[in-house]
Enzyme design. Sequence first.
Site, PDB file in Angstrom:
ATOM      1  N   PHE A  15       4.611   7.255   4.708  1.00  0.00           N
ATOM      2  CA  PHE A  15       4.705   7.780   3.346  1.00  0.00           C
ATOM      3  C   PHE A  15       3.704   7.121   2.392  1.00  0.00           C
ATOM      4  O   PHE A  15       4.072   6.671   1.320  1.00  0.00           O
ATOM      5  CB  PHE A  15       6.128   7.557   2.814  1.00  0.00           C
ATOM      6  CG  PHE A  15       7.192   8.115   3.713  1.00  0.00           C
ATOM      7  CD1 PHE A  15       7.568   9.454   3.623  1.00  0.00           C
ATOM      8  CD2 PHE A  15       7.811   7.310   4.658  1.00  0.00           C
ATOM      9  CE1 PHE A  15       8.538   9.980   4.456  1.00  0.00           C
ATOM     10  CE2 PHE A  15       8.797   7.824   5.508  1.00  0.00           C
ATOM     11  CZ  PHE A  15       9.156   9.157   5.397  1.00  0.00           C
ATOM     12  N   SER A  47       1.669   1.480   5.426  1.00  0.00           N
ATOM     13  CA  SER A  47       1.273   0.608   4.310  1.00  0.00           C
ATOM     14  C   SER A  47       0.832  -0.765   4.819  1.00  0.00           C
ATOM     15  O   SER A  47      -0.041  -1.402   4.219  1.00  0.00           O
ATOM     16  CB  SER A  47       2.415   0.455   3.300  1.00  0.00           C
ATOM     17  OG  SER A  47       3.622   0.130   3.943  1.00  0.00           O
ATOM     18  N   ASP A  66      11.801  -5.161   7.409  1.00  0.00           N
ATOM     19  CA  ASP A  66      12.472  -3.863   7.617  1.00  0.00           C
ATOM     20  C   ASP A  66      13.563  -4.056   8.676  1.00  0.00           C
ATOM     21  O   ASP A  66      13.343  -4.772   9.654  1.00  0.00           O
ATOM     22  CB  ASP A  66      11.455  -2.820   8.103  1.00  0.00           C
ATOM     23  CG  ASP A  66      11.908  -1.389   7.855  1.00  0.00           C
ATOM     24  OD1 ASP A  66      13.059  -1.065   8.203  1.00  0.00           O
ATOM     25  OD2 ASP A  66      11.108  -0.607   7.336  1.00  0.00           O
ATOM     26  N   GLY A  70      15.860   2.867   9.242  1.00  0.00           N
ATOM     27  CA  GLY A  70      15.637   3.979   8.325  1.00  0.00           C
ATOM     28  C   GLY A  70      16.496   3.868   7.076  1.00  0.00           C
ATOM     29  O   GLY A  70      17.583   3.300   7.101  1.00  0.00           O
ATOM     30  N   SER A 119      16.626  -6.575   3.997  1.00  0.00           N
ATOM     31  CA  SER A 119      15.861  -7.258   2.951  1.00  0.00           C
ATOM     32  C   SER A 119      16.721  -8.240   2.159  1.00  0.00           C
ATOM     33  O   SER A 119      16.305  -9.373   1.874  1.00  0.00           O
ATOM     34  CB  SER A 119      15.276  -6.175   2.037  1.00  0.00           C
ATOM     35  OG  SER A 119      14.817  -6.708   0.852  1.00  0.00           O
ATOM     36  N   ASP A 136       9.062  -1.069  -1.150  1.00  0.00           N
ATOM     37  CA  ASP A 136       9.080   0.307  -0.631  1.00  0.00           C
ATOM     38  C   ASP A 136      10.160   0.438   0.447  1.00  0.00           C
ATOM     39  O   ASP A 136       9.968   1.050   1.485  1.00  0.00           O
ATOM     40  CB  ASP A 136       7.694   0.662  -0.058  1.00  0.00           C
ATOM     41  CG  ASP A 136       7.523   2.156   0.166  1.00  0.00           C
ATOM     42  OD1 ASP A 136       8.257   2.944  -0.461  1.00  0.00           O
ATOM     43  OD2 ASP A 136       6.650   2.532   0.956  1.00  0.00           O
ATOM     44  N   HIS A 139      15.540   3.581  -1.333  1.00  0.00           N
ATOM     45  CA  HIS A 139      15.185   4.130  -2.643  1.00  0.00           C
ATOM     46  C   HIS A 139      16.388   4.430  -3.523  1.00  0.00           C
ATOM     47  O   HIS A 139      16.253   5.049  -4.586  1.00  0.00           O
ATOM     48  CB  HIS A 139      14.310   5.383  -2.471  1.00  0.00           C
ATOM     49  CG  HIS A 139      12.880   5.048  -2.134  1.00  0.00           C
ATOM     50  ND1 HIS A 139      12.550   4.107  -1.187  1.00  0.00           N
ATOM     51  CD2 HIS A 139      11.705   5.500  -2.635  1.00  0.00           C
ATOM     52  CE1 HIS A 139      11.226   4.008  -1.116  1.00  0.00           C
ATOM     53  NE2 HIS A 139      10.692   4.840  -1.990  1.00  0.00           N
ATOM     54  N   HIS A 164       6.542   1.452  -5.322  1.00  0.00           N
ATOM     55  CA  HIS A 164       6.138   2.778  -4.844  1.00  0.00           C
ATOM     56  C   HIS A 164       7.124   3.821  -5.357  1.00  0.00           C
ATOM     57  O   HIS A 164       8.262   3.495  -5.683  1.00  0.00           O
ATOM     58  CB  HIS A 164       6.099   2.816  -3.309  1.00  0.00           C
ATOM     59  CG  HIS A 164       5.280   3.948  -2.776  1.00  0.00           C
ATOM     60  ND1 HIS A 164       5.563   4.582  -1.591  1.00  0.00           N
ATOM     61  CD2 HIS A 164       4.176   4.557  -3.287  1.00  0.00           C
ATOM     62  CE1 HIS A 164       4.661   5.531  -1.390  1.00  0.00           C
ATOM     63  NE2 HIS A 164       3.814   5.539  -2.400  1.00  0.00           N
ATOM     64  N   ASP A 165       6.661   5.078  -5.417  1.00  0.00           N
ATOM     65  CA  ASP A 165       7.516   6.214  -5.810  1.00  0.00           C
ATOM     66  C   ASP A 165       8.042   6.085  -7.234  1.00  0.00           C
ATOM     67  O   ASP A 165       9.252   6.233  -7.474  1.00  0.00           O
ATOM     68  CB  ASP A 165       8.655   6.398  -4.793  1.00  0.00           C
ATOM     69  CG  ASP A 165       8.115   6.721  -3.407  1.00  0.00           C
ATOM     70  OD1 ASP A 165       7.185   7.538  -3.325  1.00  0.00           O
ATOM     71  OD2 ASP A 165       8.595   6.134  -2.420  1.00  0.00           O
TER      72      ASP A 165
HETATM   73  C1  LIG Z   1       9.954   4.773   2.663  1.00  0.00           C
HETATM   74  S1  LIG Z   1      10.067   3.867   4.144  1.00  0.00           S
HETATM   75  C2  LIG Z   1       8.671   2.784   4.023  1.00  0.00           C
HETATM   76  C3  LIG Z   1       7.386   3.518   4.177  1.00  0.00           C
HETATM   77  C4  LIG Z   1       6.183   2.637   4.510  1.00  0.00           C
HETATM   78  N1  LIG Z   1       5.929   1.631   3.512  1.00  0.00           N
HETATM   79  C5  LIG Z   1       4.952   3.490   4.745  1.00  0.00           C
HETATM   80  O1  LIG Z   1       3.876   3.125   4.237  1.00  0.00           O
HETATM   81  O2  LIG Z   1       5.055   4.505   5.440  1.00  0.00           O
HETATM   82  C6  LIG Z   1      11.424   2.778   3.800  1.00  0.00           C
HETATM   83  C7  LIG Z   1      11.718   1.762   4.892  1.00  0.00           C
HETATM   84  O3  LIG Z   1      12.596   0.798   4.312  1.00  0.00           O
HETATM   85  C8  LIG Z   1      13.524   0.386   5.286  1.00  0.00           C
HETATM   86  N2  LIG Z   1      14.712  -0.120   4.577  1.00  0.00           N
HETATM   87  C9  LIG Z   1      15.561   0.558   3.784  1.00  0.00           C
HETATM   88  N3  LIG Z   1      16.507  -0.245   3.282  1.00  0.00           N
HETATM   89  C10 LIG Z   1      16.241  -1.483   3.766  1.00  0.00           C
HETATM   90  C11 LIG Z   1      16.873  -2.758   3.625  1.00  0.00           C
HETATM   91  N4  LIG Z   1      17.974  -2.929   2.871  1.00  0.00           N
HETATM   92  N5  LIG Z   1      16.354  -3.803   4.282  1.00  0.00           N
HETATM   93  C12 LIG Z   1      15.244  -3.655   5.076  1.00  0.00           C
HETATM   94  N6  LIG Z   1      14.609  -2.478   5.244  1.00  0.00           N
HETATM   95  C13 LIG Z   1      15.098  -1.403   4.591  1.00  0.00           C
HETATM   96  C14 LIG Z   1      13.792   1.601   6.129  1.00  0.00           C
HETATM   97  O4  LIG Z   1      14.260   1.231   7.408  1.00  0.00           O
HETATM   98  C15 LIG Z   1      12.428   2.291   6.137  1.00  0.00           C
HETATM   99  O5  LIG Z   1      11.699   1.964   7.275  1.00  0.00           O
END
Ligand SMILES: C[S@@+](CC[C@H](N)C(=O)[O-])C[C@H]1O[C@@H](n2cnc3c(N)ncnc32)[C@H](O)[C@@H]1O
Length: 222
Positions: A15, A47, A66, A70, A119, A136, A139, A164-165
């Site tokens: 993304f 990214s 991460d 997802g 995180s 990122d 969301h 981001h976003d």
């Molecule tokens: C929008 S994607 C990131 C896109 C990426 N930066 C790119 O350039 O394509 C969001 C990611 O955040 C991770 N994520 C969501 N909540 C999280 C959390 N609480 N702790 C760690 N990772 C998390 C998801 O597993 C997912 O892989």
Amino acid sequence: MDPRLVRLAEHTIGFMPPNEGLVLYRAALQAGPLGALLEIGSYCGKSAVYLGAGAKEAGTILFSVDHHRGSEEQQPGQEYFDQRVVDPTTGRVDTLLLFRRTIDAAGLEDTVVPIVGRSEIVARRWTTPVALVFIDGGHSEESVRSDFEGWAPHVVRGGLLVFHDIYPDPSKGGQAPYRVYSEALAGGDFEVALAEGSLRVLKRVGDPLRDFVPTRQGLAAE
Ligand SMILES: C[S@@+](CC[C@H](N)C(=O)[O-])C[C@H]1O[C@@H](n2cnc3c(N)ncnc32)[C@H](O)[C@@H]1O
């Protein structure tokens, strides 16, 4: 940025449009001399290629956090679900192997250090100052706020905090990141450095050299 890495990033599932990715690369180059970089939201490494390329050139490293399961919106039936990131054995989203393949193909295995976990759990035990934090991950408002509150305090003076976003217009995208970003700005610790697409680069106010003054005074006294 090395055109081979730009092409790799463009072909990686994820993304991050190229114009925003190149701003990440430049931000990493700028912040790198101040310390290590950190992103929340590795996904398949898109990214991380841009940030990692800048980190390598600047002589630093990128921690990429991460759980690889997802976000809420990437689960089956949700808007950003992608069947290609499902582990056929468990039937669950698992982007870790794809992430590793991307970083390996980019030649960035010694620069991009994956941290596999939630995180908020990692942030609670984190003690290393960082030169750049890229938010990122999840969301939802709860996720973005938790990432901001958990990681922003670790950004050094003169360091960068990147969101981001960010969509000021609600018809263009979700409002949770925008609300947290607005609060970050209102707090007075960060000022806007750059905007590109939905990317916002904030800079921590203050002179980075101030962090080194006690050490220099200590040396002068010896
Ligand atoms: C929008 S994607 C990131 C896109 C990426 N930066 C790119 O350039 O394509 C969001 C990611 O955040 C991770 N994520 C969501 N909540 C999280 C959390 N609480 N702790 C760690 N990772 C998390 C998801 O597993 C997912 O892989």
